[in-house]
Design an enzyme around this catalytic site. Structure first.
Site, short mmCIF file in Angstrom:
data_model
loop_
_atom_site.label_atom_id
_atom_site.label_comp_id
_atom_site.label_asym_id
_atom_site.label_seq_id
_atom_site.Cartn_x
_atom_site.Cartn_y
_atom_site.Cartn_z
N SER A 23 36.02 88.71 76.61
CA SER A 23 35.85 89.77 75.61
C SER A 23 35.95 91.11 76.33
O SER A 23 35.46 91.27 77.45
CB SER A 23 34.53 89.60 74.87
OG SER A 23 33.44 89.77 75.74
N GLY B 130 35.29 94.29 74.87
CA GLY B 130 34.63 95.38 74.13
C GLY B 130 35.59 96.03 73.15
O GLY B 130 36.26 95.33 72.38
N GLY C 241 39.25 94.78 72.59
CA GLY C 241 39.59 93.50 71.97
C GLY C 241 39.21 92.31 72.82
O GLY C 241 38.13 92.28 73.41
N GLY D 167 29.23 90.17 71.54
CA GLY D 167 29.68 88.95 72.22
C GLY D 167 29.14 87.71 71.51
O GLY D 167 29.84 86.71 71.37
N ASP D 168 27.89 87.79 71.05
CA ASP D 168 27.29 86.65 70.35
C ASP D 168 28.00 86.41 69.02
O ASP D 168 28.18 85.26 68.60
CB ASP D 168 25.79 86.90 70.09
CG ASP D 168 25.06 87.25 71.37
OD1 ASP D 168 25.49 86.79 72.44
OD2 ASP D 168 24.08 88.00 71.30
#
Ligand SMILES: Nc1ncnc2c1ncn2[C@@H]1O[C@H](COP(=O)(O)OP(=O)(O)OP(=O)(O)O)[C@@H](O)[C@H]1O
Ligand SMILES: [Mg+2]
Length: 309
Positions: free
Chosen positions: A221, A223, A226, A252-253
């Site tokens: 990931s 941020g 993308g 992220g979760d």
């Protein structure tokens, strides 16, 4: 069925302050409190999307009781090991002027060896063939990081797909047991390799490293830039949605939760990637770790650009 493991749950307390000043008296304009910790957040995202999961891990004391009853109110199945010591509280300070979030995280309680053993047995008892095991977030200091490879191995032995989202030594331990899916962010990847991962070429190279280790699906990931995905056949860059960012906490979760929901519902790779990117963008638009606007998320799916690397 999806089983999420949170070794170090927390009450996530988000307070909003007009302009946060270090060393001064700050007045709280708004305060919300949620059950948190990365695996629990993944369960919440799955629930928001209409899916089901069982959350497990360690809970203790009055904070543990609060989390348990809050999960029950959210209708999230949970089956935690009750520990002697108190579950932590994490503070997030949202500055309304700068839109910055300052996070203050407690390390978490002491967990003894019997409690650790009980959790490993619990996870094994909850899993069966074709389930998905999500191991997410940090462990309290008293727990040896080898618990991450132990958990991955339990999942694999039970015939489940294992998704690992952890950092540092926990990540290093977990990947030794070859989980099916990993999702470091760029920073976690740079820490692991001890060099910068500045562009797509570096992401492809990093991805290949994990594929060669025997991890078949690799996400990174990125941020506001993308996300990246690769497997043995292909490598993709998912371009980010342009949004009004509010708080990146839990992005992220949300990414992991949406992907796992999609995996559990048999969606195609293209659909899974789109749902993960849209849901994580949706999470960035909400305050704290509150549920996102699912209608908005569904309307974004066709707008996401996925390009081959
Ligand atoms: N500003 C943003 N604009 C659009 N999408 C975003 C933004 N920030 C994050 N995202 C989305 O959220 C996903 C996950 O974000 P990020 O890489 O920050 O996760 P993380 O660092 O693991 O977060 P966490 O704090 O939950 O561990 C990204 O891949 C992207 O799809
Ligand atoms: Mg993360």
């Amino acid at each position: 069925m999806v089983v999420t493991v949170t070794l170090n749950p927390a009450i996530d307390k988000t307070i909003e302050i007009t302009s946060f000043e270090i060393g001064e008296l700050n007045k709280v304009e708004n305060s919300i409190q949620d059950p948190g910790g990365k695996g629990i957040n993944v369960s919440k995202v799955i629930e928001s999307l209409g899916g089901k999961s069982v959350a497990t891990g360690f809970l203790g004391g009055s904070a543990g009781q609060y989390i348990k009853s809050a999960l029950q109110k959210l209708q999230i199945n949970n089956d935690f090991i009750e520990i002697q010591n108190e579950t932590r509280t994490n503070l997030k300070i949202f500055d309304r002027t700068s839109s910055d979030t300052t996070e203050i995280n407690e390390p978490g309680p002491y967990v003894n060896a019997l409690e650790v053993e009980a959790l490993l047995e619990k996870v094994a008892s909850l899993l069966s063939d074709n389930d998905i095991l999500v191991i997410s977030g940090s462990a309290p200091k008293s727990i040896h990081e080898s618990i991450y490879s132990d958990l991955v191995l339990i999942g694999k032995k039970k015939g489940t797909s294992v998704f690992l989202d952890a950092s540092g030594k926990a990540f290093e331990s977990g990947i030794q047991a070859k989980p099916d899916y990993i999702k470091p962010n760029r920073h976690e990847l740079e820490l692991y390799f001890d060099h910068a991962i500045p562009d797509d070429a570096a992401l492809v190279k990093a991805g290949k490293h994990f594929l060669d280790l025997g991890i078949p699906h690799v996400f990174v990931s990125l941020g506001k830039e993308g996300a990246f995905y690769c497997d043995k056949e292909l490598a993709y860059r998912m371009l980010p949605l342009k949004i009004d960012a509010h708080s990146s906490v839990g992005a992220g979760d949300a990414f992991v939760g949406a992907f796992v929901y999609a995996l559990d519902h048999g969606l195609s790779l293209d659909e899974m990637l789109r749902l993960a990117v849209a849901t994580s963008a949706g999470a960035v638009m909400t305050v704290g770790t509150k549920p996102m606007n699912v209608e908005w998320i569904m309307n974004q799916l066709d707008r996401i650009e996925i390009v081959m690397c």
